[in-house]
Design an enzyme around this catalytic site. Structure first.
Site, PDB file in Angstrom:
ATOM      1  N   ASP A  19       0.902  -1.190   0.160  1.00 38.64           N
ATOM      2  CA  ASP A  19       0.085   0.009   0.210  1.00 38.64           C
ATOM      3  C   ASP A  19       0.789   1.315   0.014  1.00 38.64           C
ATOM      4  OD1 ASP A  19      -2.361   1.618   0.395  1.00 38.64           O
ATOM      5  OD2 ASP A  19      -1.964   1.447   2.537  1.00 38.64           O
ATOM      6  N   ASP A  21      -0.408   4.938   0.995  1.00 40.30           N
ATOM      7  CA  ASP A  21      -0.666   5.937   2.055  1.00 40.30           C
ATOM      8  C   ASP A  21      -0.802   5.268   3.470  1.00 40.30           C
ATOM      9  OD1 ASP A  21      -1.532   8.357   3.055  1.00 40.30           O
ATOM     10  OD2 ASP A  21      -3.101   8.940   1.714  1.00 40.30           O
TER      11      ASP A  21
HETATM   12 MG   LIG Z   1      -3.076   3.045   3.675  1.00 43.44          MG
END
Ligand SMILES: [Mg+2]
Length: 276
Positions: A19, A21
């Site tokens: 991922d 963010d």
């Molecule tokens: Mg995230």
């Protein structure tokens, strides 16, 4: 039960899907340990691919952002829910050409890039992502098309997004409004569904059981990784850990920094040709 690790030494790692963010950056600030670890993996020849539910940025946007934070990657190292959704429509609805898109310019571009026509005229598919210019008129067009038989897809289910000052409604919130009006549930492309993980795996060309899924959220990242059959690592640099929800699959490992994931130099790993 997750192993709360201070050091994850897993010699059979061939690739990492991560991922963005909350793992690599928070908003516009880079997470230093993560940038450093990713730079080290790159130097060691360990392939990685990012998967993001955010449909409002193109891979080129992500490349520029990471470059500014000190990590050089290629656009093909980034899988977005926008691109996965467009590719999915192309593959699963080969006879479809007209798609009504509610979303950011990056989502419209992703649809056009695979040869589909973004249009509000007799759409055969409605694709919804986060649209900060959402209007009643756009929702009316979507509702009418879906009630007339158009397929209904959503980029990602995130209801709430953190901002500098608090929260804003995410794609999932506006998708839910159209689902409520039509009483038809959309097919969701982003995490926790496994579509993006499959796309990333295909790009990496690594074995499923030798690829790690790294993320900061159990309901999206960890669920998606588990559903795709990957070992999962929760990194606690993003969204604060909430009370354990027993209905959710738990991560295999929990680390407080990506620097705790140790990989061996390339010469000691089985070489695999990277596919893009
Ligand atoms: Mg995230």
């Amino acid at each position: 039960m997750a192993e709360r690790s201070s050091h994850l030494n897993w010699p059979q790692i061939e690739g990492i899907i991560s991922d963005l963010d909350g793992v690599v950056y928070r908003g516009n600030s880079g997470i230093e340990d993560a940038i450093h670890a990713l730079g080290g993996w790159k130097a060691a020849g360990l392939p990685f691919c990012f998967v993001t539910n955010n449909s409002t940025h193109t891979p080129d946007d992500v490349v520029r952002k990471l470059d500014a934070l000190g990590l050089a990657i290629a656009p093909t190292d980034v899988v977005t829910s926008a691109i996965t959704a467009a590719t999915f429509i192309r593959a699963k609805h080969p006879d479809v050409s007209r798609v009504y898109v509610i979303g950011a310019p990056s989502l419209v571009k992703a649809v056009a890039d695979v040869g589909l026509e973004p249009t509000d005229q007799k759409p055969e598919v409605v694709l919804m992502g986060l649209d900060r210019q959402i209007s009643h008129e756009k929702m009316r067009i979507a509702v009418e098309a879906i009630l007339n038989g158009a397929a209904f897809l959503g980029t990602n289910p995130d209801l709430l997004l953190p901002t500098a000052s608090g929260f804003e409604p995410g794609a999932g919130a506006i998708i839910a409004a159209v689902a409520a009006a039509t009483q038809i549930n959309p097919l969701i492309i982003g995490k926790p569904e496994p579509h993006m993980i499959e796309t990333a795996l295909a790009r990496l060309g690594t074995a499923r059981n030798a690829t790690l899924m790294v993320g900061d959220q159990i309901p999206t990242d960890i669920q998606a990784g588990k559903r795709a059959g990957l070992s999962t690592v929760l990194v606690t640099t993003g969204v604060p850990l909430r009370e354990k929800d027993p209905s959710l699959l738990q991560p295999d490992f929990i680390v407080s920094s990506l620097s705790e994931i140790e990989v061996l130099p390339r010469r000691t790993r089985r070489h695999r040709q990277r596919r893009v």
